[in-house]
Design a protein around this motif. Structure first.
Motif, PDB file in Angstrom:
ATOM      1  N   ALA A 183     135.274  92.995  28.590  1.00  0.00           N
ATOM      2  CA  ALA A 183     135.471  91.664  28.017  1.00  0.00           C
ATOM      3  C   ALA A 183     134.270  90.743  28.193  1.00  0.00           C
ATOM      4  CB  ALA A 183     136.706  90.999  28.633  1.00  0.00           C
ATOM      5  N   THR A 184     133.394  91.054  29.138  1.00  0.00           N
ATOM      6  CA  THR A 184     132.287  90.153  29.440  1.00  0.00           C
ATOM      7  C   THR A 184     131.082  90.389  28.538  1.00  0.00           C
ATOM      8  OG1 THR A 184     130.834  89.358  31.210  1.00  0.00           O
ATOM      9  CG2 THR A 184     131.360  91.694  31.208  1.00  0.00           C
ATOM     10  N   ARG A 185     130.324  89.318  28.333  1.00  0.00           N
ATOM     11  CA  ARG A 185     129.062  89.433  27.595  1.00  0.00           C
ATOM     12  C   ARG A 185     127.902  89.731  28.530  1.00  0.00           C
ATOM     13  NH1 ARG A 185     131.537  84.888  25.652  1.00  0.00           N
ATOM     14  NH2 ARG A 185     130.148  83.521  26.843  1.00  0.00           N
TER      15      ARG A 185
ATOM     16  N   LEU B 158     127.547  86.590  35.241  1.00  0.00           N
ATOM     17  CA  LEU B 158     128.846  86.071  35.669  1.00  0.00           C
ATOM     18  C   LEU B 158     129.076  86.354  37.150  1.00  0.00           C
ATOM     19  CD1 LEU B 158     131.515  84.725  35.144  1.00  0.00           C
ATOM     20  CD2 LEU B 158     132.369  86.862  34.136  1.00  0.00           C
ATOM     21  N   ALA B 159     128.730  87.548  37.601  1.00  0.00           N
ATOM     22  CA  ALA B 159     128.890  87.886  39.012  1.00  0.00           C
ATOM     23  C   ALA B 159     128.052  86.962  39.891  1.00  0.00           C
ATOM     24  CB  ALA B 159     128.500  89.340  39.246  1.00  0.00           C
TER      25      ALA B 159
ATOM     26  N   MET C 145     142.679  89.651  33.321  1.00  0.00           N
ATOM     27  CA  MET C 145     142.794  90.517  32.151  1.00  0.00           C
ATOM     28  C   MET C 145     142.831  89.617  30.930  1.00  0.00           C
ATOM     29  SD  MET C 145     145.380  93.479  33.532  1.00  0.00           S
ATOM     30  CE  MET C 145     146.096  92.626  34.940  1.00  0.00           C
ATOM     31  N   ILE C 146     141.663  89.029  30.647  1.00  0.00           N
ATOM     32  CA  ILE C 146     141.569  87.998  29.617  1.00  0.00           C
ATOM     33  C   ILE C 146     140.307  88.205  28.772  1.00  0.00           C
ATOM     34  CG2 ILE C 146     142.796  86.308  31.032  1.00  0.00           C
ATOM     35  CD1 ILE C 146     140.070  84.973  31.601  1.00  0.00           C
ATOM     36  N   ASP C 147     140.348  87.660  27.566  1.00  0.00           N
ATOM     37  CA  ASP C 147     139.151  87.592  26.737  1.00  0.00           C
ATOM     38  C   ASP C 147     138.205  86.525  27.285  1.00  0.00           C
ATOM     39  OD1 ASP C 147     139.854  89.549  24.887  1.00  0.00           O
ATOM     40  OD2 ASP C 147     140.839  88.130  23.534  1.00  0.00           O
TER      41      ASP C 147
ATOM     42  N   TRP D 231     135.767  81.504  31.177  1.00  0.00           N
ATOM     43  CA  TRP D 231     136.925  81.061  31.954  1.00  0.00           C
ATOM     44  C   TRP D 231     136.936  81.484  33.422  1.00  0.00           C
ATOM     45  CZ3 TRP D 231     138.893  77.452  29.217  1.00  0.00           C
ATOM     46  CH2 TRP D 231     138.932  77.542  27.828  1.00  0.00           C
ATOM     47  N   ALA D 232     136.232  82.536  33.776  1.00  0.00           N
ATOM     48  CA  ALA D 232     136.371  83.095  35.133  1.00  0.00           C
ATOM     49  C   ALA D 232     135.945  82.128  36.225  1.00  0.00           C
ATOM     50  CB  ALA D 232     135.574  84.392  35.251  1.00  0.00           C
TER      51      ALA D 232
END
Length: 223
Positions: A90-92, A97-98, A65-67, A72-73
């Protein structure tokens, strides 16, 4: 298959290794990473996750639960971490990312706040191993379960079945022996529980009771 993931947000942080041992019969352990920006609370970060991975054999389910999870993930895709969940809000680039998380050996999961529609996730459902439907507003434990989120679960499960893909559907927030069957009937199969486990003298017994609660109930919703 029903999976129970107790949340250490309700554990005793001073005696955390002990409290991890008390849920050894669970299917995983849920770690809520909060940054006091994306949500108005602050918990812990990567060093805590790394240390927990060293002292438990349970699969670790990290909920970010982060910006800026795009930055960072990936750091959380470490040995011992089974899945990394980031928020759609929060994701662009959720798909990119996945794919990166999967490439690093972690299962990729995306979370939806109560006010977020499922449309974009449905469009790219094959890219995710799990979808987390928040049944409370994220940021604090002890909130009341929101049954109005069940149509999201039904829509996600229906689409996964249409595509013929294996998709875990997780719910987090207000999960108890009373609310868990409601979410299970709507299609959920991974359940995060904090106070419903650690708020009792015997967390192992409560974990078992929650697993039993997921059995189909008379008059339950069709999936």
């Amino acid at each position: 298959m029903v999976r129970i993931h107790p949340s250490i947000l309700s554990a005793d942080f001073v005696n955390l290794e002990r409290d991890l041992e008390r849920i050894a019969s669970a299917d995983g352990v849920h770690l809520d990473v909060m940054d006091a920006h994306f949500v108005p609370n602050l918990t812990f970060g990567l060093p805590m996750v790394q240390r927990i991975a060293e002292v438990t054999s349970l699969p670790i389910d990290v909920h970010l639960m982060i910006d800026d999870p795009d930055t960072w993930a990936l750091q959380y895709a470490i040995d011992g971490v089974d899945s990394v969940t980031f928020h759609a809000e929060a994701t662009r680039d959720a798909v990119a990312l996945a794919r990166e998380l999967r490439a690093r050996g972690a299962r990729a999961a995306i979370a939806l706040k109560p006010g977020t529609a499922v449309d974009d996730v449905l469009e790219h459902l094959r890219e995710f191993d799990m979808v987390l439907v928040m049944t409370v507003e994220p940021g604090f434990g002890g909130q009341s379960f929101m049954p109005e989120m069940m149509p999201k679960l039904q829509e996600l499960r229906g689409r996964a079945d249409e595509l013929g893909i294996e998709l875990a559907l997780q719910v987090d927030g207000g999960i108890t022996a009373d609310t868990l069957p409601i979410a299970a009937a709507a299609g959920a199969d991974v359940f995060v529980a904090g106070s419903a486990v650690y708020g009792h003298a015997d967390p192992a017994e409560r974990t078992h009771a929650l697993r039993l609660a997921a059995a189909p109930q008379p008059g339950s919703l069709d999936r």
